[in-house]
Design a protein around this motif. Structure first.
Motif: not given
Length: 322
Positions: A206-222
């Motif tokens: 869960r924490a990894a998904a959050t961190a990865l989402r923050e590395r992507l463009a604003p509209g992207a998903g993980v």
């Protein structure tokens, strides 16, 4: 009309060897079963095609027994090849060791797919249509010559193309100069828990998904795939959501992640919302791991039968789970 799934990655031969357990270093073990099939991104293309999305292989394939095997397997699934066969070598292969618990360990030897050129990628770009989904793999990005070319190709894709990245087991070896521009253009990142940990240093999916989402463009998903526990879905502006899995007796996990990615992208491209597509991808992966062989993703009928009266069946196929 849904967009096509275009694999800008590798389809290679899989030498799958089932063993009771991996041997110790310097040791040996007697295989219980072995066979050679098409693998790599083939499983992603098959999963999407069987659910009704047109799938196209836009990678390199060679001249030789492995290339012949790959082309025959693609043709059997009505998957088109975009590029002509290379005549200067054969397609590569992976040795996949599947242990008694269904876990797999790989050793990969690349062939002509490691010799990508800018002209190859120009041909892929020229073939794209608005609404297409382009699938990339870390296996291509990690290669010394292919990686920079794929990064430039991805960064230049128009906004009407959806880009999905599966970072693959070698993600820690991808140079940051290659990975950063790809992540900046990625619309969907789908990683297993180990890959997510390698990219973030976080054990909790869960924490990894959050961190990865923050590395992507604003509209992207993980998506962070958690095997039998389903997956975590992180979309913009919302906390990650746990999407439950479907319990099955796993006999072969080889290709399960690819089945998940292919099913998710197919259903997303057909207009389903990300949560529905992620849940269906969990079901497709569960169906796949309960069967031997790498390309065991379900078609629409098989997925409907697997789901039975589950509410997801109605969301996907209408009344009565069909």
């Amino acid at each position: 009309m849904s967009g096509r799934l275009i694999l800008a990655g590798n389809v290679i031969a899989d030498l799958v060897i089932e063993v009771p357990a991996l041997p110790e270093r310097g040791g040996d073990v007697i295989a219980t079963r072995a066979g050679t099939t098409a693998g790599g991104g083939f499983n992603t293309l098959v999963a999407a095609g069987r659910l009704g999305t047109e799938a196209v292989f836009a990678g390199l394939h060679g001249t030789g027994p492995h290339g012949d095997l790959v082309r025959a397997a693609l043709a059997a699934e009505d998957i088109a090849t975009l590029l002509a066969p290379r005549t200067d070598g054969d397609t590569g292969f992976t040795v996949a060791l599947v242990d008694g618990e269904g876990e797999r360990t790989f050793v990969t030897s690349f062939g002509v797919e490691a010799t990508l050129t800018r002209a190859d990628l120009d041909a892929v770009t020229a073939s794209l249509r608005p609404g297409d989904l382009v699938q990339l793999s870390g296996y291509g990005l990690v290669l010394r010559d292919n990686g920079p070319l794929l990064a430039d190709f991805t960064a230049a894709l128009p906004t009407d193309i959806t880009v999905c990245l599966d970072p693959a087991p070698l993600v820690a070896d991808i140079p940051e100069a290659v990975l950063a521009p790809v992540l900046a253009r990625t619309d969907w990142l789908s990683a297993n828990a180990r890959e997510a940990r390698l990219m973030t240093g976080l054990d909790d999916p869960r924490a990894a998904a959050t961190a990865l989402r923050e590395r992507l463009a604003p509209g992207a998903g993980v998506l962070v795939r958690a095997d039998k526990d389903g997956c975590w879905l992180a979309t913009p502006g919302r906390p990650p959501v746990h999407v439950p899995g479907f319990p099955v007796a796993a006999v072969d996990s080889n290709g399960a992640g690819d089945a998940h990615v292919g099913a998710f992208l197919a259903l997303l491209g057909q207009g389903h919302d990300p949560l529905t597509a992620a849940s269906a991808a969990n079901a497709a992966a569960a169906y796949a791991v309960a069967r031997r062989g790498p390309a065991t993703a379900p078609d629409r009928r098989a997925l409907a039968e697997f789901l039975g009266e589950h509410p997801l069946a109605r969301a996907l196929f209408g009344t009565g789970g069909r």
